[in-house]
Design a protein around this motif. Structure first.
Motif, PDB file in Angstrom:
ATOM      1  N   GLN A 122     -10.833 -17.639  -2.260  1.00 36.92           N
ATOM      2  CA  GLN A 122     -10.664 -16.217  -1.975  1.00 36.92           C
ATOM      3  C   GLN A 122      -9.233 -15.847  -1.589  1.00 36.92           C
ATOM      4  O   GLN A 122      -8.727 -14.815  -2.021  1.00 36.92           O
ATOM      5  N   GLU A 123      -8.605 -16.669  -0.779  1.00 36.81           N
ATOM      6  CA  GLU A 123      -7.247 -16.347  -0.332  1.00 36.81           C
ATOM      7  C   GLU A 123      -6.289 -16.257  -1.517  1.00 36.81           C
ATOM      8  O   GLU A 123      -5.380 -15.423  -1.542  1.00 36.81           O
ATOM      9  N   HIS A 124      -6.502 -17.111  -2.502  1.00 41.21           N
ATOM     10  CA  HIS A 124      -5.650 -17.116  -3.693  1.00 41.21           C
ATOM     11  C   HIS A 124      -6.021 -15.977  -4.638  1.00 41.21           C
ATOM     12  O   HIS A 124      -5.154 -15.242  -5.120  1.00 41.21           O
ATOM     13  N   TYR A 125      -7.320 -15.826  -4.882  1.00 38.57           N
ATOM     14  CA  TYR A 125      -7.761 -14.845  -5.861  1.00 38.57           C
ATOM     15  C   TYR A 125      -7.591 -13.413  -5.388  1.00 38.57           C
ATOM     16  O   TYR A 125      -7.413 -12.494  -6.197  1.00 38.57           O
ATOM     17  N   THR A 126      -7.648 -13.203  -4.077  1.00 38.49           N
ATOM     18  CA  THR A 126      -7.439 -11.851  -3.550  1.00 38.49           C
ATOM     19  C   THR A 126      -6.034 -11.367  -3.878  1.00 38.49           C
ATOM     20  O   THR A 126      -5.833 -10.195  -4.225  1.00 38.49           O
ATOM     21  N   ARG A 127      -5.073 -12.260  -3.806  1.00 43.72           N
ATOM     22  CA  ARG A 127      -3.690 -11.878  -4.114  1.00 43.72           C
ATOM     23  C   ARG A 127      -3.542 -11.512  -5.587  1.00 43.72           C
ATOM     24  O   ARG A 127      -2.837 -10.563  -5.935  1.00 43.72           O
ATOM     25  N   ILE A 128      -4.206 -12.260  -6.459  1.00 43.09           N
ATOM     26  CA  ILE A 128      -4.153 -11.945  -7.884  1.00 43.09           C
ATOM     27  C   ILE A 128      -4.871 -10.619  -8.156  1.00 43.09           C
ATOM     28  O   ILE A 128      -4.408  -9.798  -8.950  1.00 43.09           O
ATOM     29  N   ALA A 129      -5.993 -10.401  -7.468  1.00 38.18           N
ATOM     30  CA  ALA A 129      -6.739  -9.151  -7.630  1.00 38.18           C
ATOM     31  C   ALA A 129      -5.902  -7.951  -7.189  1.00 38.18           C
ATOM     32  O   ALA A 129      -5.973  -6.869  -7.796  1.00 38.18           O
ATOM     33  N   GLU A 130      -5.109  -8.111  -6.151  1.00 35.99           N
ATOM     34  CA  GLU A 130      -4.240  -7.031  -5.687  1.00 35.99           C
ATOM     35  C   GLU A 130      -3.206  -6.674  -6.753  1.00 35.99           C
ATOM     36  O   GLU A 130      -2.883  -5.496  -6.942  1.00 35.99           O
ATOM     37  N   ALA A 131      -2.708  -7.683  -7.458  1.00 41.16           N
ATOM     38  CA  ALA A 131      -1.749  -7.425  -8.537  1.00 41.16           C
ATOM     39  C   ALA A 131      -2.423  -6.658  -9.671  1.00 41.16           C
ATOM     40  O   ALA A 131      -1.844  -5.726 -10.235  1.00 41.16           O
ATOM     41  N   LEU A 132      -3.670  -7.015  -9.985  1.00 42.50           N
ATOM     42  CA  LEU A 132      -4.410  -6.292 -11.025  1.00 42.50           C
ATOM     43  C   LEU A 132      -4.633  -4.836 -10.618  1.00 42.50           C
ATOM     44  O   LEU A 132      -4.559  -3.928 -11.459  1.00 42.50           O
ATOM     45  N   ASN A 133      -4.906  -4.621  -9.354  1.00 43.41           N
ATOM     46  CA  ASN A 133      -5.145  -3.258  -8.877  1.00 43.41           C
ATOM     47  C   ASN A 133      -3.902  -2.390  -9.051  1.00 43.41           C
ATOM     48  O   ASN A 133      -4.011  -1.187  -9.310  1.00 43.41           O
ATOM     49  N   SER A 134      -2.723  -2.981  -8.931  1.00 42.39           N
ATOM     50  CA  SER A 134      -1.493  -2.212  -9.127  1.00 42.39           C
ATOM     51  C   SER A 134      -1.402  -1.718 -10.568  1.00 42.39           C
ATOM     52  O   SER A 134      -0.886  -0.630 -10.838  1.00 42.39           O
ATOM     53  N   ASN A 135      -1.920  -2.503 -11.515  1.00 43.45           N
ATOM     54  CA  ASN A 135      -1.947  -2.076 -12.907  1.00 43.45           C
ATOM     55  C   ASN A 135      -2.919  -0.911 -13.086  1.00 43.45           C
ATOM     56  O   ASN A 135      -2.660   0.038 -13.834  1.00 43.45           O
ATOM     57  N   LYS A 136      -4.041  -0.989 -12.376  1.00 37.18           N
ATOM     58  CA  LYS A 136      -5.042   0.080 -12.454  1.00 37.18           C
ATOM     59  C   LYS A 136      -4.465   1.395 -11.937  1.00 37.18           C
ATOM     60  O   LYS A 136      -4.726   2.467 -12.506  1.00 37.18           O
ATOM     61  N   VAL A 137      -3.672   1.331 -10.889  1.00 35.87           N
ATOM     62  CA  VAL A 137      -3.039   2.530 -10.337  1.00 35.87           C
ATOM     63  C   VAL A 137      -2.084   3.144 -11.363  1.00 35.87           C
ATOM     64  O   VAL A 137      -2.049   4.369 -11.559  1.00 35.87           O
ATOM     65  N   LEU A 138      -1.303   2.288 -12.031  1.00 37.16           N
ATOM     66  CA  LEU A 138      -0.373   2.776 -13.056  1.00 37.16           C
ATOM     67  C   LEU A 138      -1.134   3.417 -14.217  1.00 37.16           C
ATOM     68  O   LEU A 138      -0.719   4.447 -14.756  1.00 37.16           O
ATOM     69  N   LEU A 139      -2.246   2.815 -14.602  1.00 33.76           N
ATOM     70  CA  LEU A 139      -3.043   3.358 -15.707  1.00 33.76           C
ATOM     71  C   LEU A 139      -3.601   4.735 -15.372  1.00 33.76           C
ATOM     72  O   LEU A 139      -3.638   5.633 -16.217  1.00 33.76           O
ATOM     73  N   ARG A 140      -4.054   4.910 -14.134  1.00 36.12           N
ATOM     74  CA  ARG A 140      -4.651   6.187 -13.748  1.00 36.12           C
ATOM     75  C   ARG A 140      -3.646   7.327 -13.795  1.00 36.12           C
ATOM     76  O   ARG A 140      -4.027   8.492 -13.953  1.00 36.12           O
ATOM     77  N   SER A 141      -2.370   7.007 -13.674  1.00 36.26           N
ATOM     78  CA  SER A 141      -1.349   8.055 -13.743  1.00 36.26           C
ATOM     79  C   SER A 141      -1.305   8.677 -15.135  1.00 36.26           C
ATOM     80  O   SER A 141      -0.849   9.804 -15.305  1.00 36.26           O
TER      81      SER A 141
END
Length: 202
Positions: A161-180
């Motif tokens: 979880q500690e590792h994958y949460t960090r990767i998931a946070e990076a994916l979420n940044s892409n989702k924010v850019l897409l929503r724009s």
């Protein structure tokens, strides 16, 4: 003197054997896991950090492109990040998540390729454009794929979880850019761009 000469071949053989051991062992035993393979498989904060940075920095670079080209740029970002994890079973869920988004983008770009626009080169990479009118649809498809990838990451075993949460946070940044791309102002710009595009074709 004669004793030294007799012992010399044995000494030389031992010396040469010591030189070849590191090579046969795969190089520096402490090198860890790097791009293109793994000298030491397993969870690593170094690997996790590299993957997260590759994603975040890649998304930032893609955001400087026109929307028509961003999706192929994003695809290559996911591919590069996934390649960092190939051959390391400890990151199997993360690899699955990244490949899921990569494959979604690959299919979307091929299906909505715009033959009226030329590919765009940036450094060593070439990005294929999609039709402007397809941007909202491809955006939603990509966002849905990212959400599925996040679920894969966040439902992984507790020790990851500690590792994958960090990767998931990076994916979420892409989702924010897409929503724009779907904000009211962006939709108006898309409509104007599509109209101009259609007039040029006509």
């Amino acid at each position: 003197m004669s004793g030294f000469c007799k012992a010399a071949p044995l000494w030389v053989a031992l010396f040469m054997w010591q030189l070849t051991v590191p090579v046969l062992a795969g190089g520096d035993a402490g090198s860890g896991y790097g791009s293109g393979g793994s000298a030491k498989a397993g969870l690593s904060f170094g690997v996790t950090k590299t993957v997260a940075k590759t994603l975040s920095r890649g998304f930032s670079r893609c955001s400087r492109l026109d929307w028509s080209y961003r999706y192929d740029c994003y695809r290559l970002v996911y591919k590069r990040s996934a390649d960092l994890l190939r051959g390391n079973p400890a990151y199997s869920e993360a690899l699955k998540a990244l490949v899921l988004v990569e494959d979604t983008l690959d299919t979307a770009v091929k299906k909505n390729r715009d033959p009226a626009q030329k590919p765009k080169r940036r450094g060593f990479e070439v990005y294929q454009p999609i039709k402007p009118e397809a941007v909202p649809k491809v955006t939603r498809q990509t966002e849905q794929a990212i959400e599925k990838a996040e679920i894969i990451l966040l439902r992984s075993p507790a020790n990851k979880q500690e590792h994958y949460t960090r990767i998931a946070e990076a994916l979420n940044s892409n989702k924010v850019l897409l929503r724009s791309a779907l904000l009211p102002g962006s939709i108006i710009r898309f409509a104007a761009h599509v109209l101009g595009h259609a007039l040029q074709r006509g």
